[in-house]
Design a protein around this motif. Structure first.
Motif, PDB file in Angstrom:
ATOM      1  N   ASP A 100       0.824  -1.209   0.000  1.00 17.79           N
ATOM      2  CA  ASP A 100       0.000   0.000   0.000  1.00 17.79           C
ATOM      3  C   ASP A 100       0.856   1.256   0.000  1.00 17.79           C
ATOM      4  N   GLU A 101       2.127   1.109   0.266  1.00 15.85           N
ATOM      5  CA  GLU A 101       3.034   2.251   0.349  1.00 15.85           C
ATOM      6  C   GLU A 101       3.769   2.455  -0.961  1.00 15.85           C
ATOM      7  N   GLU A 102       3.156   2.082  -2.063  1.00 20.75           N
ATOM      8  CA  GLU A 102       3.799   2.217  -3.362  1.00 20.75           C
ATOM      9  C   GLU A 102       4.013   3.699  -3.677  1.00 20.75           C
ATOM     10  N   PHE A 103       5.149   4.010  -4.296  1.00 25.25           N
ATOM     11  CA  PHE A 103       5.492   5.395  -4.579  1.00 25.25           C
ATOM     12  C   PHE A 103       4.715   5.896  -5.788  1.00 25.25           C
ATOM     13  N   ARG A 104       3.995   6.975  -5.581  1.00 19.48           N
ATOM     14  CA  ARG A 104       3.341   7.678  -6.675  1.00 19.48           C
ATOM     15  C   ARG A 104       3.684   9.147  -6.521  1.00 19.48           C
ATOM     16  N   PRO A 105       4.322   9.731  -7.515  1.00 22.24           N
ATOM     17  CA  PRO A 105       4.689  11.143  -7.368  1.00 22.24           C
ATOM     18  C   PRO A 105       3.447  12.032  -7.306  1.00 22.24           C
ATOM     19  N   PHE A 106       3.578  13.104  -6.559  1.00 25.50           N
ATOM     20  CA  PHE A 106       2.469  14.045  -6.410  1.00 25.50           C
ATOM     21  C   PHE A 106       2.475  14.990  -7.607  1.00 25.50           C
ATOM     22  N   VAL A 107       1.399  14.964  -8.357  1.00 23.44           N
ATOM     23  CA  VAL A 107       1.232  15.864  -9.500  1.00 23.44           C
ATOM     24  C   VAL A 107       0.073  16.782  -9.165  1.00 23.44           C
ATOM     25  N   ARG A 108       0.333  18.070  -9.188  1.00 23.60           N
ATOM     26  CA  ARG A 108      -0.663  19.057  -8.791  1.00 23.60           C
ATOM     27  C   ARG A 108      -1.709  19.288  -9.882  1.00 23.60           C
ATOM     28  N   LYS A 109      -2.893  19.675  -9.430  1.00 26.24           N
ATOM     29  CA  LYS A 109      -3.928  20.083 -10.373  1.00 26.24           C
ATOM     30  C   LYS A 109      -3.524  21.407 -11.031  1.00 26.24           C
ATOM     31  N   LEU A 110      -2.892  22.286 -10.257  1.00 24.86           N
ATOM     32  CA  LEU A 110      -2.434  23.579 -10.751  1.00 24.86           C
ATOM     33  C   LEU A 110      -0.945  23.703 -10.436  1.00 24.86           C
ATOM     34  N   PRO A 111      -0.071  23.677 -11.448  1.00 22.31           N
ATOM     35  CA  PRO A 111       1.371  23.769 -11.188  1.00 22.31           C
ATOM     36  C   PRO A 111       1.754  25.094 -10.517  1.00 22.31           C
ATOM     37  N   GLU A 112       2.893  25.076  -9.860  1.00 26.27           N
ATOM     38  CA  GLU A 112       3.347  26.234  -9.075  1.00 26.27           C
ATOM     39  C   GLU A 112       3.479  27.488  -9.941  1.00 26.27           C
ATOM     40  N   PHE A 113       4.080  27.380 -11.120  1.00 21.95           N
ATOM     41  CA  PHE A 113       4.282  28.558 -11.963  1.00 21.95           C
ATOM     42  C   PHE A 113       2.947  29.142 -12.407  1.00 21.95           C
ATOM     43  N   LYS A 114       2.013  28.285 -12.792  1.00 23.82           N
ATOM     44  CA  LYS A 114       0.709  28.779 -13.233  1.00 23.82           C
ATOM     45  C   LYS A 114      -0.053  29.406 -12.070  1.00 23.82           C
ATOM     46  N   ALA A 115       0.103  28.864 -10.867  1.00 24.29           N
ATOM     47  CA  ALA A 115      -0.534  29.456  -9.687  1.00 24.29           C
ATOM     48  C   ALA A 115       0.042  30.843  -9.423  1.00 24.29           C
ATOM     49  N   TRP A 116       1.371  30.944  -9.497  1.00 23.70           N
ATOM     50  CA  TRP A 116       2.010  32.244  -9.280  1.00 23.70           C
ATOM     51  C   TRP A 116       1.575  33.251 -10.343  1.00 23.70           C
ATOM     52  N   TYR A 117       1.583  32.818 -11.586  1.00 22.40           N
ATOM     53  CA  TYR A 117       1.258  33.723 -12.688  1.00 22.40           C
ATOM     54  C   TYR A 117      -0.192  34.212 -12.589  1.00 22.40           C
ATOM     55  N   ALA A 118      -1.118  33.308 -12.298  1.00 21.34           N
ATOM     56  CA  ALA A 118      -2.518  33.699 -12.168  1.00 21.34           C
ATOM     57  C   ALA A 118      -2.708  34.632 -10.971  1.00 21.34           C
ATOM     58  N   SER A 119      -2.004  34.368  -9.885  1.00 20.93           N
ATOM     59  CA  SER A 119      -2.130  35.197  -8.697  1.00 20.93           C
ATOM     60  C   SER A 119      -1.562  36.597  -8.921  1.00 20.93           C
ATOM     61  N   ILE A 120      -0.398  36.669  -9.556  1.00 24.36           N
ATOM     62  CA  ILE A 120       0.215  37.986  -9.787  1.00 24.36           C
ATOM     63  C   ILE A 120      -0.625  38.796 -10.772  1.00 24.36           C
ATOM     64  N   ARG A 121      -1.191  38.117 -11.761  1.00 19.77           N
ATOM     65  CA  ARG A 121      -2.073  38.809 -12.709  1.00 19.77           C
ATOM     66  C   ARG A 121      -3.303  39.348 -11.992  1.00 19.77           C
ATOM     67  N   SER A 122      -3.890  38.546 -11.097  1.00 18.04           N
ATOM     68  CA  SER A 122      -5.080  39.000 -10.375  1.00 18.04           C
ATOM     69  C   SER A 122      -4.762  40.187  -9.472  1.00 18.04           C
ATOM     70  N   LEU A 123      -3.598  40.140  -8.833  1.00 18.67           N
ATOM     71  CA  LEU A 123      -3.215  41.263  -7.965  1.00 18.67           C
ATOM     72  C   LEU A 123      -3.004  42.541  -8.776  1.00 18.67           C
ATOM     73  N   LEU A 124      -2.377  42.416  -9.930  1.00 19.13           N
ATOM     74  CA  LEU A 124      -2.166  43.600 -10.770  1.00 19.13           C
ATOM     75  C   LEU A 124      -3.496  44.131 -11.313  1.00 19.13           C
ATOM     76  N   LEU A 125      -4.408  43.232 -11.647  1.00 14.54           N
ATOM     77  CA  LEU A 125      -5.729  43.652 -12.100  1.00 14.54           C
ATOM     78  C   LEU A 125      -6.485  44.335 -10.954  1.00 14.54           C
ATOM     79  N   GLY A 126      -6.393  43.783  -9.750  1.00 18.59           N
ATOM     80  CA  GLY A 126      -7.022  44.403  -8.585  1.00 18.59           C
ATOM     81  C   GLY A 126      -6.418  45.767  -8.282  1.00 18.59           C
TER      82      GLY A 126
END
Length: 189
Positions: A100-126
């Motif tokens: 049950d402890e088989e290794f499966r890498p964690f793959v995000r629904k939203l990658p870090e760069f895309k999260a940062w980019y969307a957040s910085i864009r929203s802050l600049l728009l705000g």
């Protein structure tokens, strides 16, 4: 001849504003591409933009609805960042495995760069929205802050319980090492 000179192998010239927009887009993409490996500096820039936005909103004593919308949007981005791409709850039953402890890498629904980019864009728009009085809707801001914190804690509790139940950690620091790190010596006879 639908495209004018394009049928003869010649490209039709674009208007100057479109050329300028494409050149500006290429420059912006080049800057974004250069920031990709610099995770710490990107998030420091994000923190700086957050502080500048907070100072502006504090000095104007308004734009609470814009700030609330930014908070909800960024909370949604954080959830996408913490959630696995394939949700074990929705995956359905799986076949039994040897461990049950088989290794499966964690793959995000939203990658870090895309999260940062969307957040910085929203802050600049705000930030840009704070220059227009139409977005300064009068509200009783303590209720919005209280509601946002309740929403944050309820959402994070649910996400943390999901992480515990399916035993995944969305963060990793560096390369994993196994054993002592030294290769075993061969015995010579």
């Amino acid at each position: 001849m639908l495209n004018g000179g394009a049928a003869n192998g010649q490209a039709s010239p674009e208007p100057a504003p479109i050329q300028a927009a494409r050149q500006l887009q290429r420059r912006a993409q080049t800057i974004l591409d250069r920031t990709t490996p610099h995770v710490l500096y990107r998030w420091l820039a994000w923190a700086f933009v957050c502080v500048v936005y907070a100072i502006r909103v504090f000095n104007l004593e308004g734009f609470y609805i814009v700030s609330y919308a930014l908070g909800i949007y960024n909370l949604n981005l954080l959830l996408g960042f913490l959630t696995p791409q394939v949700d074990p709850e929705l995956e359905g039953p799986t076949l039994p495995s040897k461990s049950d402890e088989e290794f499966r890498p964690f793959v995000r629904k939203l990658p870090e760069f895309k999260a940062w980019y969307a957040s910085i864009r929203s802050l600049l728009l705000g930030f840009a929205a704070t220059f227009f009085a139409a977005f300064d809707i009068p509200v009783f801001w303590p209720i919005l802050v209280l509601y946002w914190f309740v929403l944050f804690f309820v959402t994070m509790k649910k996400q943390i319980l999901h992480m515990v139940k399916y035993r995944y950690l969305p963060f990793s620091w560096g390369k994993k090492t196994y054993g002592s790190g030294k290769a075993p010596r061969k015995e010579t006879k």
